[in-house]
Write a protein that holds these residues in place. Structure first.
Motif, PDB file in Angstrom:
ATOM      1  N   GLN A   1      -9.243   6.467 -11.303  1.00  0.00           N
ATOM      2  CA  GLN A   1      -8.986   7.740 -11.978  1.00  0.00           C
ATOM      3  C   GLN A   1      -9.904   8.833 -11.454  1.00  0.00           C
ATOM      4  O   GLN A   1      -9.499   9.993 -11.318  1.00  0.00           O
ATOM      5  N   LEU A   2     -11.149   8.464 -11.134  1.00  0.00           N
ATOM      6  CA  LEU A   2     -12.068   9.455 -10.557  1.00  0.00           C
ATOM      7  C   LEU A   2     -11.531   9.960  -9.229  1.00  0.00           C
ATOM      8  O   LEU A   2     -11.550  11.167  -8.948  1.00  0.00           O
ATOM      9  N   LYS A   3     -11.044   9.062  -8.395  1.00  0.00           N
ATOM     10  CA  LYS A   3     -10.508   9.478  -7.094  1.00  0.00           C
ATOM     11  C   LYS A   3      -9.264  10.349  -7.263  1.00  0.00           C
ATOM     12  O   LYS A   3      -9.084  11.341  -6.544  1.00  0.00           O
ATOM     13  N   ILE A   4      -8.411   9.981  -8.214  1.00  0.00           N
ATOM     14  CA  ILE A   4      -7.216  10.790  -8.476  1.00  0.00           C
ATOM     15  C   ILE A   4      -7.619  12.214  -8.862  1.00  0.00           C
ATOM     16  O   ILE A   4      -7.063  13.199  -8.368  1.00  0.00           O
ATOM     17  N   SER A   5      -8.614  12.318  -9.731  1.00  0.00           N
ATOM     18  CA  SER A   5      -9.067  13.638 -10.190  1.00  0.00           C
ATOM     19  C   SER A   5      -9.718  14.430  -9.066  1.00  0.00           C
ATOM     20  O   SER A   5      -9.498  15.642  -8.935  1.00  0.00           O
ATOM     21  N   CYS A   6     -10.526  13.758  -8.241  1.00  0.00           N
ATOM     22  CA  CYS A   6     -11.171  14.448  -7.116  1.00  0.00           C
ATOM     23  C   CYS A   6     -10.134  14.934  -6.101  1.00  0.00           C
ATOM     24  O   CYS A   6     -10.251  16.041  -5.559  1.00  0.00           O
TER      25      CYS A   6
ATOM     26  N   LEU B   1      -9.502  18.813  -4.974  1.00  0.00           N
ATOM     27  CA  LEU B   1      -9.479  19.279  -3.579  1.00  0.00           C
ATOM     28  C   LEU B   1      -8.158  19.973  -3.262  1.00  0.00           C
ATOM     29  O   LEU B   1      -8.125  20.972  -2.532  1.00  0.00           O
ATOM     30  N   TRP B   2      -7.079  19.432  -3.783  1.00  0.00           N
ATOM     31  CA  TRP B   2      -5.764  20.053  -3.595  1.00  0.00           C
ATOM     32  C   TRP B   2      -5.765  21.476  -4.132  1.00  0.00           C
ATOM     33  O   TRP B   2      -5.349  22.420  -3.446  1.00  0.00           O
ATOM     34  N   MET B   3      -6.245  21.656  -5.354  1.00  0.00           N
ATOM     35  CA  MET B   3      -6.240  22.984  -5.969  1.00  0.00           C
ATOM     36  C   MET B   3      -7.212  23.936  -5.272  1.00  0.00           C
ATOM     37  O   MET B   3      -6.961  25.133  -5.164  1.00  0.00           O
TER      38      MET B   3
ATOM     39  N   LEU C   1      -1.966  13.630  -0.191  1.00  0.00           N
ATOM     40  CA  LEU C   1      -0.934  14.184   0.683  1.00  0.00           C
ATOM     41  C   LEU C   1      -0.747  15.677   0.412  1.00  0.00           C
ATOM     42  O   LEU C   1      -0.580  16.478   1.351  1.00  0.00           O
ATOM     43  N   MET C   2      -0.785  16.064  -0.848  1.00  0.00           N
ATOM     44  CA  MET C   2      -0.666  17.484  -1.184  1.00  0.00           C
ATOM     45  C   MET C   2      -1.866  18.279  -0.673  1.00  0.00           C
ATOM     46  O   MET C   2      -1.728  19.432  -0.257  1.00  0.00           O
TER      47      MET C   2
END
Length: 606
Positions: A359-364, A368-370, A407-408
């Protein structure tokens, strides 16, 4: 003149005390309705004692326990108005001439109204004092001032608890605010207007209680879904605070800090810039990279990695790309190790639940995407932190939301590179290991993954990089041509748009790329697309067909597919002016090679 918000709280409370003393004087000289006036004074005197108690509390508040002033100011202002009403009525009871008494008639109804007003102020003051007497605990009673809007009194009580309560009360109140903020935007607006952001940021900053940090971060994340509210967080110096927490906190807290970065950067370009200025990108990349390169580095020591770099450095320049790759991995490894040593949570990080790490990686990745979205400078910073290698590796190894977010992020970085030649040359050089790794994974997604949600950003990314590929890199053309036949129209449209960037005159190698598209049977697939009723597809398809005709007009594939006839049919439809001009040029060009084709009429358009 200073506004009420700029006055000291003691000054704010001094005015109702002054009005109350004037009521005392007016009661003493009243000649009519003496009983009613004395009853008014009893209520006013009660209020006066409460206000003075409040003043003493404000004067003795410690600097560490900042007084929550918002409800005090609101109640003091309303109380002053009600005291003024009482003063106006009591003054009318003074001995006057017969003529003036005729024009200043006082009735029992006037006193009933005054009693109601004063009762409401007494209720408000009792509620206000109960908040402070509760020692920071949550008070859920309803004061008269908020009788038409109970949410207001709850928000006041919760914020007061966060600002002045004990730790457990503060955590509970922060969770309650998060619950309120989750319900609707009106609640969010009230929380921000009533000064909820500063105490939430203060609780979020305190590293002694991860539970409190999580509660505060949850509330802030719910608030940060609107430009105006995000700007309040920014103005309260929330950005450096969030970056500080992100850099050194337990994983669960870092996850919410990354969520907050994503939310704020998504809704406010100022926050997006401020996070980059505060160097939020490096800790995000470091956290995203955690455990990612363990398999690549194996059990090699840092010394062995340095030795590998030295060995590679002694070899010929023809192997510079291998040296760069090893350097990239080792630099990223050093970055990760240094960050781990600098933090206080390394052991907790290593022993944490895998679901929490994920979950931490998903949030990071989302953060970065934003941060990269629409920002050339932020995209450059991500590439400078070796983030590209990490993104490529995660796209290769992971699935689901983490893979999609990475990917985004790549899609945003490549879009920035498309618009900025310096970034394009720096980050996507043909011999760059990071660029190669990214392209490999983009092509793999396009060819092997049957998911439009992943294929579309991958295709967009390849299209954005169209000007970076040399003529010999025909392997990037073939999968795009293949996707022209994808049953999902969105994927087919994106493939058409990407191929347009390869064949566009803006691309230095447009002629070579156009020939490659034709060699991979792009024309028949494109003609099938042109028979569809999708307007956007048709416009992209017509544009690409015109480019192919202009740059490879003597190709037999164009003749066999009766492209001239198709373009002449398109010329009779309603098209934007720039496309109509492009079609006309393509028709003239094709007529030089296929003059005999005019006798063959077959409409390829509905």
């Amino acid at each position: 003149m200073a506004s009420s918000e700029e006055k000291r709280i003691e000054d704010e409370l001094s005015y109702p005390i002054l009005v109350a003393e004037r009521v005392r004087s007016a009661v003493e000289v009243a000649e009519s309705f003496k009983f009613e006036c004395s009853e008014v004074w009893k209520q006013v005197d009660r209020l006066l004692q409460m206000i003075r108690t409040l003043v003493r509390f404000a004067a003795t508040a410690s600097p560490a326990q900042t007084l929550y002033e918002r409800p005090i100011r609101r109640v003091a202002s309303e109380t002053a108005k009600n005291l003024e009403r009482a003063l106006t009525v009591v003054r009318k009871c003074k001995r006057r001439s017969i003529l003036r008494r005729v024009f200043t008639i006082v009735s029992a109804a006037d006193f009933r109204k005054v009693f109601n007003y004063l009762d409401a102020s007494v209720g408000d003051m009792k509620w206000l004092l109960s908040i402070f007497d509760a020692d920071g605990g949550i008070v859920l009673s309803l004061p008269p001032i908020a009788s038409n809007d109970p949410i207001l009194s709850w928000v006041w009580s919760f914020i007061a608890s966060i600002q002045m309560g004990q730790l457990n009360d503060r955590i509970e109140a922060a969770n309650e605010l998060a619950s309120l903020a989750q319900d609707n935007d009106r609640n969010k607006k009230i929380i921000v207007e009533e000064g909820g952001v500063p105490p939430l940021l203060k609780l979020f900053k305190e590293g002694t209680s991860p539970v409190g940090q999580i509660a505060a971060a949850s509330a802030l994340c719910h608030l940060a879904n609107d430009l105006e509210r995000v700007r309040v967080i920014v103005n309260e110096l929330g950005v450096p605070l969030v970056v500080q927490v992100l850099g050194d906190s337990p994983m669960r807290v870092q996850t919410l800090a990354a969520n907050l970065v994503a939310r704020m950067a998504k809704h406010d370009p100022v926050a997006q810039e401020d996070f980059a200025r505060e160097n939020a990108i490096r800790p995000l990349v470091t956290l995203l990279s955690f455990d990612t390169f363990v398999d690549e580095l194996g059990k090699q020591s840092i010394h062995s990695i340095v030795q590998i770099n030295k060995e590679l450095g002694k070899r010929s320049s023809g192997r510079s790309s291998n040296r760069s790759l090893a350097d990239s991995y080792s630099n990223l490894y050093f970055s990760m190790e240094g960050s781990s040593r600098g933090g206080n949570h390394r052991k907790e990080r290593e022993n944490e639940d895998p679901a929490v790490k994920l979950q931490l990686k998903i949030s990071c990745a989302e953060a970065l995407w934003m941060l990269a979205r629409g920002s050339v400078s932020n995209s450059r910073k991500i590439t400078e932190t070796k983030g590209m290698l990490c993104l490529a590796k995660i796209v290769e190894k992971e699935q689901g939301e983490l893979q999609c977010n990475c990917l985004m992020t790549i899609m945003e970085i490549t879009a920035a590179a498309e618009s900025n030649a310096d970034l394009r040359r720096a980050a996507f050089k043909t011999n760059s290991p990071a660029a190669k790794a990214v392209v490999e994974q983009l092509l793999r997604i396009i060819k092997e993954v049957d998911s439009p949600a992943l294929q579309i950003p991958a295709i967009k990314s390849i299209g954005s990089l169209a000007r970076t590929f040399p003529a010999r890199e025909t392997r990037v053309i073939e999968p795009l041509v293949t996707q022209l036949s994808n049953r999902n129209m969105d994927v087919a449209e994106e493939a058409t748009s990407a191929l347009c960037k390869f064949a566009s005159p803006d691309n230095f190698l447009y002629a070579e790329h156009s020939k490659a598209i034709i060699e991979f049977n792009g024309v028949p697939a494109l003609m099938r697309l042109l028979r569809s009723n999708e307007v956007t597809l048709s416009l992209h398809g017509i544009t690409l067909l015109c480019y192919l005709a202009l740059h490879a007009g003597n190709s037999e594939s164009l003749e066999q597919a009766r492209v001239l006839t198709a373009l002449e049919g398109a010329d009779r439809t309603v098209l934007p002016q720039h496309i109509r001009e492009l079609v006309s040029r393509a028709i003239v060009h094709l007529n030089l090679y296929h003059a005999g084709m005019n006798s063959q009429r077959m409409s390829y358009f509905p």
